[in-house]
Design a protein around this motif. Sequence first.
Motif, PDB file in Angstrom:
ATOM      1  N   PHE A   1       0.828  -1.209   0.000  1.00 19.08           N
ATOM      2  CA  PHE A   1       0.000   0.000   0.000  1.00 19.08           C
ATOM      3  C   PHE A   1       0.861   1.257   0.000  1.00 19.08           C
ATOM      4  CE2 PHE A   1       0.645   0.890   4.540  1.00 19.08           C
ATOM      5  CZ  PHE A   1       0.950  -0.366   5.052  1.00 19.08           C
ATOM      6  N   GLN A   2       0.278   2.311  -0.527  1.00 24.23           N
ATOM      7  CA  GLN A   2       0.905   3.626  -0.524  1.00 24.23           C
ATOM      8  C   GLN A   2       1.013   4.093   0.920  1.00 24.23           C
ATOM      9  OE1 GLN A   2       1.608   5.941  -3.718  1.00 24.23           O
ATOM     10  NE2 GLN A   2       2.298   3.830  -3.624  1.00 24.23           N
ATOM     11  N   HIS A   3       2.214   4.478   1.316  1.00 27.58           N
ATOM     12  CA  HIS A   3       2.450   4.678   2.741  1.00 27.58           C
ATOM     13  C   HIS A   3       3.437   5.816   2.979  1.00 27.58           C
ATOM     14  CE1 HIS A   3       2.878   3.694   6.877  1.00 27.58           C
ATOM     15  NE2 HIS A   3       3.888   2.853   6.799  1.00 27.58           N
TER      16      HIS A   3
ATOM     17  N   CYS B   1       7.615   6.508  -4.447  1.00 27.22           N
ATOM     18  CA  CYS B   1       7.246   5.268  -5.123  1.00 27.22           C
ATOM     19  C   CYS B   1       5.723   5.185  -5.114  1.00 27.22           C
ATOM     20  CB  CYS B   1       7.826   4.064  -4.391  1.00 27.22           C
ATOM     21  SG  CYS B   1       9.618   4.190  -4.153  1.00 27.22           S
ATOM     22  N   CYS B   2       5.137   5.639  -6.207  1.00 28.15           N
ATOM     23  CA  CYS B   2       3.670   5.707  -6.244  1.00 28.15           C
ATOM     24  C   CYS B   2       3.089   4.361  -6.676  1.00 28.15           C
ATOM     25  CB  CYS B   2       3.244   6.871  -7.123  1.00 28.15           C
ATOM     26  SG  CYS B   2       3.599   8.432  -6.260  1.00 28.15           S
ATOM     27  N   SER B   3       1.795   4.361  -6.956  1.00 34.19           N
ATOM     28  CA  SER B   3       1.075   3.083  -7.050  1.00 34.19           C
ATOM     29  C   SER B   3       1.542   2.191  -8.187  1.00 34.19           C
ATOM     30  CB  SER B   3      -0.418   3.353  -7.189  1.00 34.19           C
ATOM     31  OG  SER B   3      -0.898   3.753  -5.937  1.00 34.19           O
ATOM     32  N   GLY B   4       1.231   0.914  -8.046  1.00 30.70           N
ATOM     33  CA  GLY B   4       1.598  -0.070  -9.042  1.00 30.70           C
ATOM     34  C   GLY B   4       1.085  -1.438  -8.650  1.00 30.70           C
TER      35      GLY B   4
ATOM     36  N   ARG C   1       0.722   6.809 -14.927  1.00 23.14           N
ATOM     37  CA  ARG C   1       1.018   6.178 -13.643  1.00 23.14           C
ATOM     38  C   ARG C   1       0.139   4.980 -13.330  1.00 23.14           C
ATOM     39  NH1 ARG C   1      -1.073  11.289 -12.276  1.00 23.14           N
ATOM     40  NH2 ARG C   1      -3.063  11.324 -11.169  1.00 23.14           N
ATOM     41  N   ASP C   2       0.521   4.324 -12.248  1.00 23.95           N
ATOM     42  CA  ASP C   2      -0.230   3.229 -11.627  1.00 23.95           C
ATOM     43  C   ASP C   2      -0.307   1.998 -12.537  1.00 23.95           C
ATOM     44  OD1 ASP C   2      -0.575   5.318  -9.874  1.00 23.95           O
ATOM     45  OD2 ASP C   2      -2.689   5.638 -10.331  1.00 23.95           O
ATOM     46  N   PRO C   3       0.857   1.455 -12.967  1.00 25.81           N
ATOM     47  CA  PRO C   3       0.853   0.312 -13.878  1.00 25.81           C
ATOM     48  C   PRO C   3       0.248  -0.933 -13.234  1.00 25.81           C
ATOM     49  CG  PRO C   3       3.039   0.629 -12.945  1.00 25.81           C
ATOM     50  CD  PRO C   3       2.212   1.809 -12.523  1.00 25.81           C
TER      51      PRO C   3
ATOM     52  N   SER D   1      -0.493  17.014  -2.699  1.00 23.91           N
ATOM     53  CA  SER D   1      -1.691  16.236  -2.927  1.00 23.91           C
ATOM     54  C   SER D   1      -1.344  15.014  -3.736  1.00 23.91           C
ATOM     55  CB  SER D   1      -2.727  17.098  -3.620  1.00 23.91           C
ATOM     56  OG  SER D   1      -2.916  16.632  -4.924  1.00 23.91           O
ATOM     57  N   PRO D   2      -2.124  13.985  -3.550  1.00 23.96           N
ATOM     58  CA  PRO D   2      -1.897  12.716  -4.206  1.00 23.96           C
ATOM     59  C   PRO D   2      -2.097  12.787  -5.698  1.00 23.96           C
ATOM     60  CG  PRO D   2      -4.043  12.833  -3.241  1.00 23.96           C
ATOM     61  CD  PRO D   2      -3.326  14.046  -2.790  1.00 23.96           C
ATOM     62  N   SER D   3      -2.853  13.780  -6.162  1.00 16.81           N
ATOM     63  CA  SER D   3      -3.032  13.839  -7.602  1.00 16.81           C
ATOM     64  C   SER D   3      -1.724  14.304  -8.227  1.00 16.81           C
ATOM     65  CB  SER D   3      -4.191  14.747  -7.970  1.00 16.81           C
ATOM     66  OG  SER D   3      -4.024  15.989  -7.345  1.00 16.81           O
ATOM     67  N   LEU D   4      -0.715  14.463  -7.363  1.00 13.50           N
ATOM     68  CA  LEU D   4       0.636  14.739  -7.832  1.00 13.50           C
ATOM     69  C   LEU D   4       0.652  16.008  -8.665  1.00 13.50           C
ATOM     70  CD1 LEU D   4       1.386  11.055  -8.789  1.00 13.50           C
ATOM     71  CD2 LEU D   4       1.944  12.189  -6.662  1.00 13.50           C
ATOM     72  N   GLY D   5       0.087  17.022  -8.099  1.00 16.44           N
ATOM     73  CA  GLY D   5      -0.109  18.257  -8.834  1.00 16.44           C
ATOM     74  C   GLY D   5      -1.600  18.420  -8.905  1.00 16.44           C
TER      75      GLY D   5
ATOM     76  N   PHE E   1     -14.392   4.956  -0.879  1.00 18.93           N
ATOM     77  CA  PHE E   1     -14.018   3.815  -1.708  1.00 18.93           C
ATOM     78  C   PHE E   1     -13.208   4.354  -2.866  1.00 18.93           C
ATOM     79  CE2 PHE E   1     -14.396   0.773  -5.070  1.00 18.93           C
ATOM     80  CZ  PHE E   1     -14.430  -0.458  -4.432  1.00 18.93           C
ATOM     81  N   TYR E   2     -11.961   3.882  -2.996  1.00 18.11           N
ATOM     82  CA  TYR E   2     -11.127   4.397  -4.084  1.00 18.11           C
ATOM     83  C   TYR E   2      -9.998   3.417  -4.382  1.00 18.11           C
ATOM     84  CZ  TYR E   2      -9.179   7.963  -7.150  1.00 18.11           C
ATOM     85  OH  TYR E   2      -8.737   8.649  -8.257  1.00 18.11           O
ATOM     86  N   ALA E   3      -9.517   3.463  -5.605  1.00 15.20           N
ATOM     87  CA  ALA E   3      -8.294   2.761  -6.010  1.00 15.20           C
ATOM     88  C   ALA E   3      -8.377   1.248  -5.812  1.00 15.20           C
ATOM     89  CB  ALA E   3      -7.084   3.338  -5.254  1.00 15.20           C
TER      90      ALA E   3
ATOM     91  N   MET F   1     -11.380   8.668   1.162  1.00 17.60           N
ATOM     92  CA  MET F   1     -11.520   9.465  -0.064  1.00 17.60           C
ATOM     93  C   MET F   1     -10.615  10.679   0.028  1.00 17.60           C
ATOM     94  SD  MET F   1     -12.782  10.021  -3.036  1.00 17.60           S
ATOM     95  CE  MET F   1     -13.753   8.532  -3.171  1.00 17.60           C
ATOM     96  N   TRP F   2     -10.051  11.046  -1.112  1.00 13.17           N
ATOM     97  CA  TRP F   2      -9.218  12.252  -1.171  1.00 13.17           C
ATOM     98  C   TRP F   2     -10.047  13.501  -0.931  1.00 13.17           C
ATOM     99  CZ3 TRP F   2      -4.451  11.209  -0.700  1.00 13.17           C
ATOM    100  CH2 TRP F   2      -3.862  10.131  -1.352  1.00 13.17           C
ATOM    101  N   ASP F   3      -9.339  14.559  -0.631  1.00 15.87           N
ATOM    102  CA  ASP F   3      -9.950  15.888  -0.509  1.00 15.87           C
ATOM    103  C   ASP F   3     -11.010  15.941   0.582  1.00 15.87           C
ATOM    104  OD1 ASP F   3      -8.399  17.041  -2.631  1.00 15.87           O
ATOM    105  OD2 ASP F   3      -9.646  15.940  -4.045  1.00 15.87           O
TER     106      ASP F   3
HETATM  107  C1  FRU Z   1      -4.425   7.478  -6.411  1.00 20.49           C
HETATM  108  C2  FRU Z   1      -3.063   8.111  -6.513  1.00 20.49           C
HETATM  109  C3  FRU Z   1      -2.275   7.419  -7.600  1.00 20.49           C
HETATM  110  C4  FRU Z   1      -0.876   7.681  -7.220  1.00 20.49           C
HETATM  111  C5  FRU Z   1      -0.957   7.585  -5.720  1.00 20.49           C
HETATM  112  C6  FRU Z   1       0.008   8.439  -4.969  1.00 20.49           C
HETATM  113  O1  FRU Z   1      -5.018   7.582  -5.169  1.00 20.49           O
HETATM  114  O2  FRU Z   1      -3.189   9.496  -6.779  1.00 20.49           O
HETATM  115  O3  FRU Z   1      -2.605   7.820  -8.906  1.00 20.49           O
HETATM  116  O4  FRU Z   1       0.002   6.748  -7.767  1.00 20.49           O
HETATM  117  O5  FRU Z   1      -2.264   7.954  -5.362  1.00 20.49           O
HETATM  118  O6  FRU Z   1       0.010   8.131  -3.610  1.00 20.49           O
END
Ligand code: FRU
Length: 511
Positions: free
Chosen positions: A35-37, A79-82, A141-143, A182-186, A298-300, A319-321
Amino acid sequence: MKKSYRQFYHANVLSGWANDPNGTIFYNGKAHLFFQHYPYKSEWGIMHWGHFVTEDFIHWDNLPLALEPLEDYEVICGCCSGSAIEKDGKLYLMYTAAQPELQRQCIAVSTDGGVHFEKDPGNPIVTADQISPEIAMRDFRDPRLFLKDGVYYMLAGARVKDIKDGQPVPEPQVKRSGPVSSPSLGDVTDIDPNIYGYGNLVLLKSDDLYHWSYVGKLLYDQEEYSEEFYHLNGVYECPDYFVIDGAEVVLSSPQNLPQMGHLYQNIHSGLYMLGGLDFETGRFQVDYIGEVDSGFDFYAAQTLRMPDGRVIMIAWKEMWDRSFPTREEGWAGTYTLPRELSIENGRLIQKPVREIEQFRKNHVSVKDVVCTDECRTIEGASGSVTEIKAVIDTGSAEKCGLKVFSSDKHETVIYYDRKEKALVFDRSRSGITIKGKDTVTQKRYLDIGEPEKITLDLFLDVCSVEVFVDGGKHVMTGNVYPDIDTDIEVRFFAENGTAELTELDKFDICV
Ligand code: FRU
């Protein structure tokens, strides 16, 4: 003394921050949930990969960090999602090394059974401009990896540029208002969609996981998609692809998908698309698009396939935001109860993972509670770590349903609203108010028409509510923040008419 909102039978980060599930896979005898951490604060920061493993989808063991953002190419978003894939017995992770204007795919491999990972010296392995001029460098992103007929495929979220006079329109320079936070990376709202193309999903292929070529984009000008899907001002994040019950399914999490009636009420959404993927062109001929979960959090979502053939889905149960009330406890980030997926009559069915049934204790059964313009406490059904199965005959009531986590001060209400022809999840009086960018705030609606009976299976876990509707045809998920010791009652109510709780079964979930 205030107790913790930590949940008992859901995966929760121990401390710090957690978002997307990554690399979900059954490998070496266990189910892995990376998980993203961000381990150092309960807010998003440069991304690491945390790592849980489980043998029953209920108890989650924490393993050492799988990835740390130590390389130059990972500064400053990490190291973002994958995803993960097994090759020659080894576990490979493919993740996005993210920088503010540059997102590239990298590989790390474990040779010790999936505990420690070495980054590949050839990283980054895939850069947008190497494979196609139409993919924006900053949003790729997110392969999600999968193997089909001996070929590796990668599905990724991307911004695909417009083509004008046969040439891709160049990416604009984005002026950032501040640091990346922010997670939207911009912030996607910084970008003028008219000059920058739209969110899409892209397909790549490889024979060896290291050399990739572009196949094409999934979404194209097909009537079934409608403008909102095809012209997304955001990215289809965290995609997934699998085949189940003979159907091809693409999951993805589009940012900023506009609300359509009672669909997509969250600022960012979770979609499933059924149809056919053309492995020559990348095009996904869509037959149906649906929202995976009709609640708040609920996301991702990502899946894994178990040795017994089950496809299990896990999503970030946040949820973001929005505000995160658990942050003051030093942690933020929980995951859904894993769900078993199937396709019936051209729709996604989600059922709570069957392993949960072993943890049911203290069964209480209640029958035939009739209410006319009143609200009654159901004796024996109270609790905050429970499962509640209920069958409701909506009778003549204008509104009827269950109140959980309730007391005279707070309540979380799951009810049928006859005027709206919808099941409603109302958290406006649940406890701590969650604030966010969503336009519809504390209620979520799920269109269910005018059924005589409604069958619900609710899972409560301290501050978490998951409502499986009608045998898993729909799910509504949300976190609520009640007073832990006192908001524990379950009540049944009917307004403007009569309704009957024909059956209620309550179990404590003891793990
Ligand atoms: C989705 C996201 C991914 C990104 C990750 C960064 O929630 O924005 O697109 O890889 O979070 O943590």
